[in-house]
Scaffold this motif. Structure first.
Motif, mmCIF file in Angstrom:
data_model
loop_
_atom_site.group_PDB
_atom_site.id
_atom_site.type_symbol
_atom_site.label_atom_id
_atom_site.label_comp_id
_atom_site.label_asym_id
_atom_site.label_seq_id
_atom_site.Cartn_x
_atom_site.Cartn_y
_atom_site.Cartn_z
ATOM 1 N N VAL A 1 -1.069 -5.351 -1.971
ATOM 2 C CA VAL A 1 -1.341 -4.539 -2.938
ATOM 3 C C VAL A 1 -1.374 -3.275 -1.991
ATOM 4 C CG1 VAL A 1 -3.318 -4.523 -4.387
ATOM 5 C CG2 VAL A 1 -2.539 -6.026 -4.056
ATOM 6 N N ALA A 2 -1.360 -2.198 -3.093
ATOM 7 C CA ALA A 2 -1.305 -0.694 -1.955
ATOM 8 C C ALA A 2 -2.585 -0.304 -2.166
ATOM 9 C CB ALA A 2 -0.855 0.561 -3.195
ATOM 10 N N PRO A 3 -2.922 0.316 -0.143
ATOM 11 C CA PRO A 3 -4.705 -0.080 -0.405
ATOM 12 C C PRO A 3 -5.051 1.243 -1.065
ATOM 13 C CG PRO A 3 -3.468 -0.238 1.861
ATOM 14 C CD PRO A 3 -2.119 -0.192 0.795
ATOM 15 N N PRO A 4 -6.447 1.566 -1.464
ATOM 16 C CA PRO A 4 -6.904 3.013 -2.171
ATOM 17 C C PRO A 4 -7.211 4.027 -1.178
ATOM 18 C CG PRO A 4 -8.485 0.753 -2.322
ATOM 19 C CD PRO A 4 -7.484 0.195 -1.899
ATOM 20 N N PHE A 5 -7.109 5.003 -1.655
ATOM 21 C CA PHE A 5 -7.658 5.857 -0.728
ATOM 22 C C PHE A 5 -8.178 6.853 -1.972
ATOM 23 C CE2 PHE A 5 -3.331 6.188 -1.130
ATOM 24 C CZ PHE A 5 -2.927 7.831 -1.665
ATOM 25 N N GLN A 6 -9.057 8.392 -1.528
ATOM 26 C CA GLN A 6 -9.032 9.356 -1.933
ATOM 27 C C GLN A 6 -8.946 10.835 -0.178
ATOM 28 O OE1 GLN A 6 -13.167 9.527 -3.098
ATOM 29 N NE2 GLN A 6 -12.747 9.321 -5.336
ATOM 30 N N VAL B 1 -6.077 6.173 6.198
ATOM 31 C CA VAL B 1 -4.748 5.861 5.185
ATOM 32 C C VAL B 1 -3.838 4.868 5.774
ATOM 33 C CG1 VAL B 1 -3.125 5.958 3.112
ATOM 34 C CG2 VAL B 1 -6.284 7.156 3.552
ATOM 35 N N ALA B 2 -3.154 5.665 6.188
ATOM 36 C CA ALA B 2 -1.953 5.670 7.454
ATOM 37 C C ALA B 2 -2.042 3.837 8.333
ATOM 38 C CB ALA B 2 -1.688 6.797 8.432
ATOM 39 N N LYS B 3 -3.727 3.780 8.825
ATOM 40 C CA LYS B 3 -3.472 2.980 9.645
ATOM 41 C C LYS B 3 -3.884 1.576 8.042
ATOM 42 C CE LYS B 3 -6.494 4.585 13.148
ATOM 43 N NZ LYS B 3 -7.519 4.672 14.118
ATOM 44 N N ALA B 4 -4.166 2.393 7.123
ATOM 45 C CA ALA B 4 -4.478 0.435 5.803
ATOM 46 C C ALA B 4 -2.929 0.483 5.709
ATOM 47 C CB ALA B 4 -5.224 0.904 4.854
ATOM 48 N N TYR B 5 -2.183 1.399 5.770
ATOM 49 C CA TYR B 5 -1.193 1.033 5.073
ATOM 50 C C TYR B 5 -0.093 0.368 6.191
ATOM 51 C CZ TYR B 5 -1.029 2.923 0.242
ATOM 52 O OH TYR B 5 -1.856 3.221 -0.819
ATOM 53 N N ASP B 6 -0.011 0.554 7.119
ATOM 54 C CA ASP B 6 0.705 0.364 8.982
ATOM 55 C C ASP B 6 1.420 1.065 9.302
ATOM 56 O OD1 ASP B 6 0.105 -1.128 11.254
ATOM 57 O OD2 ASP B 6 1.547 -2.696 10.055
ATOM 58 N N ALA B 7 1.491 2.566 8.418
ATOM 59 C CA ALA B 7 2.349 3.469 8.614
ATOM 60 C C ALA B 7 2.589 2.902 10.469
ATOM 61 C CB ALA B 7 2.042 4.697 8.017
#
Length: 198
Positions: free
Chosen positions: A27-32, A126-132
Motif C-alpha cells: 500500500v502506498a505510504p502516505p505523505f505531505q 518519503v523516498a525511504k518509505a517507498y524504498d526508492a
C-alpha cells in the motif's frame, strides 16, 4: 590529471543504480509534501486517483531523468484524460546538489510544462518509505493504492540508441485500465543513485 579526477568523481557520484523493487501489493505510504509549482503542500490523498496513480522519483540534474523528460510529459498528457494521476517527487540532498533545489525544480517544471505536481521531499522520508533507489524510479498504484507495477519506463538509456517509447510503463497502465492482468515479470529502472544526506 585534473580532468581525469573530475571525471572519476562524476562517475562515482552518478553511479548507475537499479530499483530495489518494492513488493507488489504494498500500500502506498502516505505523505505531505510541498509542490514547487503551486507552492502548496499536498498529501497523497489530495493527489491520488480513484483509477491509477503513477509516482515517479526524479530530479533536475540526473542525465537518466533528462533523457526521459519528454516522454514523462507526453505520457502524462496521454493518460491524465483516462483518469490516471501522475506525481513527481525529488528527494535529493540539495546542500551537495544545489541544482536540485526547489527554486530550480520550479524552473525545470515550467520549462518542460509538467502537467503534474513536482514535490520536494526535503527530509528524504518519503523516498525511504517507498524504498526508492534511483532517478528515475517508477511506481503504479491501483484504485486501492496497492502497488501493481514498479520498474523501468522502457529500455532506452542515454547513449544506447534504443527509442524512448515508455513501453513498459504504458503497457502496465494499458493492461490495468483494460482490466487485464499485469505481468509480474517487471524490469528494474536504472539511473543515478538518490543523493542521500550524510
Amino acid at each position: 590529471l585534473n580532468d581525469f579526477v573530475n571525471l572519476s568523481f562524476k562517475n562515482k557520484a552518478m553511479a548507475l543504480t537499479s530499483s530495489t523493487m518494492m513488493p507488489l501489493g504494498t500500500v502506498a505510504p502516505p505523505f505531505q509534501l510541498l509542490d514547487v509549482i503551486s507552492e502548496r503542500t499536498y498529501s497523497l490523498n489530495d493527489l491520488k486517483s480513484d483509477k491509477a496513480t503513477v509516482i515517479m522519483f526524479v530530479c533536475n540534474h540526473c542525465p537518466y531523468v533528462k533523457h526521459v523528460q519528454s516522454e514523462l510529459v507526453k505520457m502524462a498528457e496521454d493518460y491524465i484524460p483516462e483518469g490516471v494521476k501522475f506525481i513527481a517527487i525529488s528527494s535529493n540532498d540539495v546542500e551537495n546538489y544545489p541544482e536540485d533545489s526547489p527554486e530550480l525544480m520550479r524552473e525545470e517544471a515550467k520549462k518542460w510544462g509538467y502537467p503534474f505536481p513536482y514535490l520536494y521531499d526535503e527530509t528524504q522520508i518519503v523516498a525511504k518509505a517507498y524504498d526508492a533507489a534511483c532517478t528515475p524510479d517508477f511506481y503504479i498504484f491501483d484504485s486501492g493504492m496497492k502497488l501493481i507495477y514498479r520498474g523501468q519506463l522502457d529500455d532506452s538509456r542515454p547513449g544506447n540508441e534504443k527509442p524512448l517509447t515508455g513501453k513498459d510503463l504504458r503497457g502496465a497502465l494499458d493492461d490495468y485500465l483494460k482490466g487485464n492482468p499485469i505481468t509480474e515479470d517487471q524490469i528494474p529502472s536504472q539511473g543515478c543513485n538518490i543523493k542521500w544526506r550524510d
